[in-house]
Design a protein around this motif. Sequence first.
Motif, PDB file in Angstrom:
ATOM      1  N   UNK A 405       0.826  -1.201   0.000  1.00  0.00           N
ATOM      2  CA  UNK A 405       0.000   0.000   0.000  1.00  0.00           C
ATOM      3  C   UNK A 405       0.863   1.255   0.000  1.00  0.00           C
ATOM      4  N   UNK A 406       1.884   1.262   0.827  1.00  0.00           N
ATOM      5  CA  UNK A 406       2.765   2.429   0.920  1.00  0.00           C
ATOM      6  C   UNK A 406       3.558   2.622  -0.370  1.00  0.00           C
ATOM      7  N   UNK A 407       4.005   1.507  -0.986  1.00  0.00           N
ATOM      8  CA  UNK A 407       4.819   1.602  -2.201  1.00  0.00           C
ATOM      9  C   UNK A 407       4.006   2.082  -3.394  1.00  0.00           C
ATOM     10  N   UNK A 408       2.799   1.545  -3.546  1.00  0.00           N
ATOM     11  CA  UNK A 408       1.991   1.853  -4.739  1.00  0.00           C
ATOM     12  C   UNK A 408       1.312   3.210  -4.680  1.00  0.00           C
ATOM     13  N   UNK A 409       0.782   3.577  -3.509  1.00  0.00           N
ATOM     14  CA  UNK A 409      -0.011   4.811  -3.445  1.00  0.00           C
ATOM     15  C   UNK A 409       0.440   5.760  -2.335  1.00  0.00           C
ATOM     16  N   UNK A 410       1.591   5.499  -1.714  1.00  0.00           N
ATOM     17  CA  UNK A 410       2.127   6.430  -0.732  1.00  0.00           C
ATOM     18  C   UNK A 410       1.216   6.624   0.462  1.00  0.00           C
ATOM     19  N   UNK A 411       0.970   7.904   0.823  1.00  0.00           N
ATOM     20  CA  UNK A 411       0.192   8.196   2.029  1.00  0.00           C
ATOM     21  C   UNK A 411      -1.245   7.694   1.929  1.00  0.00           C
ATOM     22  N   UNK A 412      -1.728   7.510   0.703  1.00  0.00           N
ATOM     23  CA  UNK A 412      -3.095   7.014   0.541  1.00  0.00           C
ATOM     24  C   UNK A 412      -3.280   5.622   1.102  1.00  0.00           C
TER      25      UNK A 412
END
Length: 466
Positions: A405-412
């Motif tokens: 989640x963090x890698x693909x969309x960062x803070x989202x």
Amino acid sequence: MPKRSRSRRFRGTPRHCLPRQQTTSSDPPVAVVMEETESSRSHVFTASQRIVEQSLLSEEDLVEEMGDATQRSTGFRLIDLQCISEAMSRLHMCEGGSIAVTDEGKYNGLSCQLAFECTKCGKITSMSTSKKKKRSHEVNVRAALSMVELGLGREAFSRISCIFGMPSPSVQSSWEMHNKNIANVCESACDKQYIAAGEKLRGVLQLDDDSIADDTIIDVTADDTIIDVTVSYDGTWHHRGVQSSHGVGVVMSVDTGEILDAVVMSNSCEICEKTPKDKNSSEYQEWKTDHKAKGKCLRSHEGPSSTMETAAAKIIWSRSIAKHKMRYTKILCDGDNKTLQALNEMKVYDVAIDKLEYVNDIHKRTGTGLRNMLKSFNATIWQRCPKERYFGTAAVKRAVALSVLNWNIGCGGLLSVLESLGLPVNTFTKKALVLKDKKRKRTASERSSAVEKRKIGRVRGSLAGL
């Protein structure tokens, strides 16, 4: 030459350990013999027992202090401002009086009950320091999630509470329940992100297709065409060597740099190991069969840890069509060709899977960059499950989901987890996450600039030698 006899090890009591005896100068020396009894052998203090015995704190004093409201009402508390605002709206204070704040001694993990008492009339207004979400107080869920992100556990937060003079976090059973709920939410959000990453890749490839007009509107969600894509694949282990209990296989898109799928392989199950039964008994075998049939067994791999990378690849490639309507027909991977050979022998597709070869220096630099990206992603997994500590399979799966989640969309990614857990997101949370993404972009840009400068330096050096 006579053979020297082996000296015997001294097994008596050292002289300096013997009790001193009162003797006069005229008395002859007396030999003291101490007999070792069964009771003396059993009464041996460990280092921890000795430290506890010498401790300045006692449980009796602690119970007495906890019963004292004045002693209880000190230190720090984690308080939801909305709870204070609601309590202030109900607060009663007589004219000429004041408000005394005390801790009522009712605790639910980090959440506690505070009492606001009017010193003139004695009327009390009570409030909880944290709102309750279903069965759990919000502050306890946030505490567990923060430790998951840091790769720590309940003991770490207990130390924080100790230093700040706060109530201790939830008991271990409740803490584990929070972790389980967090894992379910993270894995569900991660599965959705895999689908979103696949749709994004399909859209990118269709935009690059010269046969499609520029003004054509494409609905990638409704496109069931199976397409061939190029991916980068890598395996990573919790521990080095063949003794690692957990391994992860990760596949990344070469075109978008996003994670399309990941699988955790484990050769152990905490539930099986903790079951207090005779492993050879028929009762245990019956329980184990039922345990596996219900899908509760976390063991997913048989054999040495070195084969986890290939086993994970087989799972990922076998479900690529069902998950993304894609075939991973070209692989960018290092090392030997065992994984590629196993996939082709498995015949997951009706076409052969090829290893991507570097045809020139540009392709080689691009491939190296993608390999480094995968290594960087793998590092984020073990930041949440440090290799110095033991973690179970569920914790590794949770770490993989959060990392994707963090890698693909960062803070989202973290925002979606907070919202799914029913935890409100305020301005300070958004600001911290935006700054984190900003730092991530800046760091990547600085690294890229440093690499480019080194390349220019090498080119200039080679030209100067001409």
